[in-house]
Motif scaffolding. Structure first.
Motif, short mmCIF file in Angstrom:
data_model
loop_
_atom_site.label_atom_id
_atom_site.label_comp_id
_atom_site.label_asym_id
_atom_site.label_seq_id
_atom_site.Cartn_x
_atom_site.Cartn_y
_atom_site.Cartn_z
N PHE A 53 1.02 -1.09 -0.01
CA PHE A 53 0.08 0.07 -0.21
C PHE A 53 0.84 1.17 0.05
N SER A 54 1.91 1.22 0.80
CA SER A 54 2.83 2.43 0.89
C SER A 54 3.62 2.71 -0.64
N LYS A 55 3.72 1.50 -1.10
CA LYS A 55 4.58 1.86 -2.58
C LYS A 55 3.58 2.18 -3.57
N GLU A 56 2.25 1.74 -3.53
CA GLU A 56 1.36 2.27 -4.44
C GLU A 56 1.02 3.46 -4.11
N TRP A 57 0.91 3.99 -2.77
CA TRP A 57 0.62 5.24 -2.44
C TRP A 57 1.57 6.26 -3.04
N ALA A 58 2.72 5.91 -2.87
CA ALA A 58 3.94 6.84 -3.29
C ALA A 58 3.94 7.00 -4.99
N ARG A 59 3.49 5.97 -5.55
CA ARG A 59 3.39 5.81 -6.89
C ARG A 59 2.30 6.70 -7.49
N PHE A 60 1.17 6.62 -6.81
CA PHE A 60 0.02 7.73 -7.20
C PHE A 60 0.25 8.94 -6.89
N GLN A 61 1.07 9.00 -5.78
CA GLN A 61 1.39 10.76 -5.62
C GLN A 61 2.46 11.33 -6.81
N ARG A 62 3.24 10.33 -7.04
CA ARG A 62 4.40 10.83 -7.91
C ARG A 62 3.69 10.84 -9.41
#
Length: 125
Positions: A53-62
């Motif tokens: 989830f943390s990785k996907e959230w960071a990708r979404f923000q990027r």
């Protein structure tokens, strides 16, 4: 101390006491091992899901930041282009055509737009 350890592990694993519980020392040890093992088994997927989830959230923000940056860049190009437009040079490119639609006449033979009467045109100078 063994009774306290039993109480702490049963409480922390939220197994509860229930009507049936081990009464022998070997039964309690097996029950304790199973309770701790079940906590470990449940904790592993939670950690993996949290990391994913943390990785996907960071990708979404990027991606969100990149889209916003691309939008700002496009708007800057459009704004600069509009500022560079010279009305004197653009005026000959503007052609105004005036049409009058007939409500009774149907569409043309080639399937084009409804038949209209061309009233004229004017180039802006």
């Amino acid at each position: 101390i063994p009774g306290t350890a039993w109480w702490a592990i049963v409480t922390s694993t939220t197994v509860g006491y229930g009507d049936d519980y081990p009464t022998t020392a070997l039964g309690m040890i097996v029950a304790l091992l199973l309770m701790v093992f079940s906590m470990v088994i449940l904790a592993l997927p939670v950690g993996v899901m949290g990391e994913t989830f943390s990785k996907e959230w960071a990708r979404f923000q990027r991606e969100k930041h990149q889209k916003a940056h691309a939008w700002e860049k496009a708007m800057a190009v459009i704004t600069r282009g509009i500022k560079d437009l010279d009305p004197v040079n653009i005026a000959p490119l503007v052609l105004v055509e005036v049409w009058h639609d007939h409500p009774i006449i149907t569409r043309s033979q080639n399937g084009g737009p409804a038949a209209s009467t061309f009233l004229g045109q004017h180039k802006l100078h």
